[in-house]
Design a protein around this motif. Structure first.
Motif, mmCIF file in Angstrom:
data_model
loop_
_atom_site.group_PDB
_atom_site.id
_atom_site.type_symbol
_atom_site.label_atom_id
_atom_site.label_comp_id
_atom_site.label_asym_id
_atom_site.label_seq_id
_atom_site.Cartn_x
_atom_site.Cartn_y
_atom_site.Cartn_z
ATOM 1 N N UNK A 18 0.808 -1.220 0.000
ATOM 2 C CA UNK A 18 0.000 0.000 0.000
ATOM 3 C C UNK A 18 0.840 1.270 0.000
ATOM 4 N N UNK A 19 1.781 1.348 0.931
ATOM 5 C CA UNK A 19 2.525 2.609 1.094
ATOM 6 C C UNK A 19 3.346 2.972 -0.148
ATOM 7 N N UNK A 20 4.133 2.055 -0.717
ATOM 8 C CA UNK A 20 4.903 2.450 -1.909
ATOM 9 C C UNK A 20 4.022 2.783 -3.117
ATOM 10 N N UNK A 21 2.854 2.145 -3.242
ATOM 11 C CA UNK A 21 1.936 2.528 -4.315
ATOM 12 C C UNK A 21 1.398 3.936 -4.088
ATOM 13 N N UNK A 22 1.097 4.255 -2.832
ATOM 14 C CA UNK A 22 0.632 5.606 -2.517
ATOM 15 C C UNK A 22 1.706 6.638 -2.855
ATOM 16 N N UNK A 23 2.953 6.302 -2.559
ATOM 17 C CA UNK A 23 4.052 7.219 -2.901
ATOM 18 C C UNK A 23 4.128 7.446 -4.409
ATOM 19 N N UNK A 24 3.910 6.387 -5.176
ATOM 20 C CA UNK A 24 3.956 6.526 -6.631
ATOM 21 C C UNK A 24 2.836 7.421 -7.150
ATOM 22 N N UNK A 25 1.687 7.409 -6.478
ATOM 23 C CA UNK A 25 0.587 8.265 -6.927
ATOM 24 C C UNK A 25 0.922 9.746 -6.734
ATOM 25 N N UNK A 26 1.906 10.031 -5.908
ATOM 26 C CA UNK A 26 2.336 11.417 -5.712
ATOM 27 C C UNK A 26 3.247 11.902 -6.834
ATOM 28 N N UNK A 27 3.617 10.996 -7.756
ATOM 29 C CA UNK A 27 4.559 11.326 -8.816
ATOM 30 C C UNK A 27 4.036 12.435 -9.721
ATOM 31 N N UNK A 28 4.936 13.257 -10.196
ATOM 32 C CA UNK A 28 4.577 14.304 -11.161
ATOM 33 C C UNK A 28 4.476 13.754 -12.572
ATOM 34 N N UNK A 29 4.956 12.523 -12.783
ATOM 35 C CA UNK A 29 4.837 11.900 -14.100
ATOM 36 C C UNK A 29 3.436 11.311 -14.227
ATOM 37 N N UNK A 30 2.693 11.771 -15.219
ATOM 38 C CA UNK A 30 1.291 11.408 -15.350
ATOM 39 C C UNK A 30 1.041 9.918 -15.435
ATOM 40 N N UNK A 31 1.816 9.212 -16.267
ATOM 41 C CA UNK A 31 1.562 7.779 -16.437
ATOM 42 C C UNK A 31 1.850 7.009 -15.156
ATOM 43 N N UNK A 32 2.858 7.436 -14.415
ATOM 44 C CA UNK A 32 3.194 6.768 -13.152
ATOM 45 C C UNK A 32 2.082 6.960 -12.125
ATOM 46 N N UNK A 33 1.643 8.204 -11.975
ATOM 47 C CA UNK A 33 0.551 8.481 -11.033
ATOM 48 C C UNK A 33 -0.716 7.745 -11.452
ATOM 49 N N UNK A 34 -0.952 7.675 -12.753
ATOM 50 C CA UNK A 34 -2.151 7.003 -13.266
ATOM 51 C C UNK A 34 -2.112 5.497 -12.975
ATOM 52 N N UNK A 35 -0.973 4.867 -13.266
ATOM 53 C CA UNK A 35 -0.842 3.427 -13.008
ATOM 54 C C UNK A 35 -0.946 3.133 -11.516
ATOM 55 N N UNK A 36 -0.323 3.964 -10.697
ATOM 56 C CA UNK A 36 -0.373 3.761 -9.246
ATOM 57 C C UNK A 36 -1.798 3.918 -8.723
ATOM 58 N N UNK A 37 -2.521 4.922 -9.229
ATOM 59 C CA UNK A 37 -3.903 5.133 -8.790
ATOM 60 C C UNK A 37 -4.782 3.945 -9.179
ATOM 61 N N UNK A 38 -4.584 3.447 -10.406
ATOM 62 C CA UNK A 38 -5.351 2.277 -10.835
ATOM 63 C C UNK A 38 -5.050 1.066 -9.945
ATOM 64 N N UNK A 39 -3.775 0.834 -9.656
ATOM 65 C CA UNK A 39 -3.394 -0.287 -8.801
ATOM 66 C C UNK A 39 -3.960 -0.107 -7.392
ATOM 67 N N UNK A 40 -3.926 1.117 -6.884
ATOM 68 C CA UNK A 40 -4.468 1.382 -5.551
ATOM 69 C C UNK A 40 -5.974 1.134 -5.505
ATOM 70 N N UNK A 41 -6.680 1.538 -6.546
ATOM 71 C CA UNK A 41 -8.129 1.326 -6.547
ATOM 72 C C UNK A 41 -8.451 -0.166 -6.517
ATOM 73 N N UNK A 42 -7.634 -0.975 -7.177
ATOM 74 C CA UNK A 42 -7.807 -2.430 -7.088
ATOM 75 C C UNK A 42 -7.451 -2.964 -5.700
ATOM 76 N N UNK A 43 -6.461 -2.354 -5.079
ATOM 77 C CA UNK A 43 -5.940 -2.866 -3.807
ATOM 78 C C UNK A 43 -6.853 -2.553 -2.633
ATOM 79 N N UNK A 44 -7.539 -1.411 -2.667
ATOM 80 C CA UNK A 44 -8.310 -0.979 -1.492
ATOM 81 C C UNK A 44 -9.798 -1.293 -1.609
ATOM 82 N N UNK A 45 -10.222 -1.975 -2.684
ATOM 83 C CA UNK A 45 -11.659 -2.036 -2.927
ATOM 84 C C UNK A 45 -12.416 -3.040 -2.070
#
Length: 527
Positions: A221-248
């Protein structure tokens, strides 16, 4: 998935339960339970939004040196006869390259990894089963070892990503790879490697609650959350998608933990503010699950800029993939915290006017999910103050809701009925029936809604039948000049109620029989 029957704690549920239950004589579902049921149903909504819980990675990540796959490079049906054999051979070459030493060894490893990855990403139906049977997983785990080059790590993670996008048992085969995939999410990894590992983890998390639990237990959870803070759009997007799967869920623990991580709420706000609709879509799904599963998250989100940003997106966009999670998020927030209606959507404010306009837009949509979600959100606003009721009653939404009640699919009809019912009452406390707003009731009945509510009484769904009975009670009690019972009889309402005369549900049986006895007893028609 487990059911969503967990109820809200008294402290969190009491301020907002009336939003859903204003028309009800007794509370049936808490807002928390309702939102959890919605969260569990989201898998279906994602399919209707043309989205997948698991995704094959076919094109290289943004920033990679790999050449973009052209459509003509795909392996088509006619070329598949030898696909499994080529896959097995590629795995054998993976094994051989591991023992290669000296000059050219690293180049050889990259070449064999890339060969397998292309088979797994450029085939119309990736040969995942063949790769697993040939022993690819333990080999790919070795290729993920610390000290490997970024190019090697990227190719190995890409292979695992596409294997994880396979059938459930194929996804579970990644269990030995999870610790290293999670480790490579860390700050010491390159952005590309971390993003590819996040994609693989998102595929694993999308498979089910058991795998989500394993990922959470291993610290994903924590490292994925850190990735969502990225300024790179694709990285933040992939991390957000993975997080939505992880917390559902269905366990809310991960959602509670995520919203507690420093910077997550600000990252959600920042990413919703950006023009990137794909990024906003994935972040909105994170908000969906946070607001469905976590009272703490809901409380923080409604007091931030998120509601205004969601309403702006809903009003401005025509992108169905974005609109569905944005609308679901707003519905959860409206149902989940009284502050949203009482203090954010205040009557007379521009944000409230925008919210009503955006919900009305969705009611007009041809998409079933948008109409259902907009009706649900509207019903909870309609259960707010008398001023909220007047605002909706005078709006363009009214004829749309009336039309949906009599013509839409059943689930939409029920949500529209809740809205119309809530427009007719002002709660008078738990001990007495709600006060009736007579002019609203008259207009809704005269507009043809009574037959729609009687049809709900006839439905097999107990909650809907109860809603129908409650509306009939309002009509018979509150329609001017005592005409209510006659109107109900004219629409065959007595027959609809009498189906509960010997019903197994005691509450429904007593409710229906009590209404018939009270309004159609011995004295009925003597006047």
């Amino acid at each position: 998935m487990a059911d969503g029957s967990a109820s809200a704690s008294p402290s969190s549920a009491s301020p907002h339960q009336h939003h859903r239950d204003a028309i009800k004589s007794s509370v049936h579902n808490s807002a928390s339970s309702r939102r959890r049921e919605h969260a569990i149903a989201v898998g279906k909504e994602r399919r209707e939004a043309l989205m997948r819980a698991k995704r094959v990675c076919r094109a290289p990540l943004s920033g990679s040196d790999e050449t973009v796959v052209e459509e003509g490079d795909m392996v088509i049906d006619e070329e598949k006869t030898d696909l499994e054999a080529r896959t097995a051979q590629a795995v054998e070459e993976l094994k051989s390259a591991l023992s290669t030493q000296g000059k050219g060894a690293q180049k050889k490893k990259i070449e064999v990894l890339r060969a397998l990855r292309r088979l797994l990403s450029q085939s119309e139906v990736p040969p995942v089963e063949a790769a697993i049977k040939a022993g690819a997983i333990p080999l790919l785990v070795q290729y993920l070892s610390f000290g490997s080059s970024d190019e090697q790590l990227l190719e190995a993670a890409w292979c695992l990503t596409n294997i994880a996008a396979g059938e459930p048992e194929e996804t579970k085969s990644l269990l030995p790879a999870l610790p290293l995939l999670i480790a490579h999410l860390g700050e010491k990894s390159s952005t590309l490697v971390a993003e590819q590992c996040a994609w693989a983890i998102g595929n694993v998390a999308g498979e089910g609650a058991d795998l989500r639990s394993k990922l959470l237990a291993q610290g994903a959870l924590w490292p994925l959350a850190r990735l969502m803070l990225s300024n790179k759009g694709s990285t933040a997007r992939t991390a957000a998608w993975a997080l939505s799967n992880l917390i559902k869920g269905p366990d809310p623990k991960a959602a509670n933990e995520l919203i507690s991580i420093d910077g997550v709420l600000n990252a959600i706000i920042r990413n919703l503010e950006k023009a990137d609709e794909e990024l906003a879509t994935e972040v909105a799904w994170v908000v969906v699950y946070l607001s469905a599963l976590s009272e703490k998250a809901t409380s923080l989100i409604v007091r931030s800029l998120v509601p205004q940003l969601l309403i702006g997106r809903l009003l401005a966009s025509e992108n169905l993939q974005l609109l569905i999670p944005v609308l679901r998020s707003l519905g959860n927030l409206v149902a989940g915290d009284g502050y949203m209606v009482d203090s954010v959507l205040t009557v007379g404010s521009s944000i409230t006017d925008q919210a009503l306009s955006s919900l009305t837009k969705c009611l007009k949509s041809d998409n079933r999910v948008l109409k259902k979600e907009a009706s649900w959100a509207m019903s909870n606003i309609a259960a707010g103050s008398f001023e909220h009721k007047k605002l909706i009653f005078a709006s363009e939404a009214m004829p749309l809701l009336m039309h949906l009640l009599t013509t839409a699919q059943f689930d939409i009809r029920r949500e529209a009925a809740y809205t119309l019912g809530n427009l007719c009452v002002v709660p008078a406390g738990n001990a007495v029936p709600p006060n009736i707003i007579v002019d609203h009731l008259v207009a809704i009945v005269n507009g043809g809604a009574l037959s729609g509510f009687i049809n709900l009484v006839r439905s097999a769904d107990i909650e809907s039948a109860r809603l129908g009975l409650q509306f009939l009670e309002l009509v018979m009690r509150g329609y001017p000049n005592g005409q209510g019972p006659q109107l109900v009889e004219r629409e065959d309402g007595i027959d609809a109620m009498e189906r509960f005369q010997f019903h197994e549900n005691e509450l429904m049986r007593n409710m229906a029989n009590g209404l018939v006895d009270k309004y159609f007893g011995e004295d009925y028609g003597l006047d």
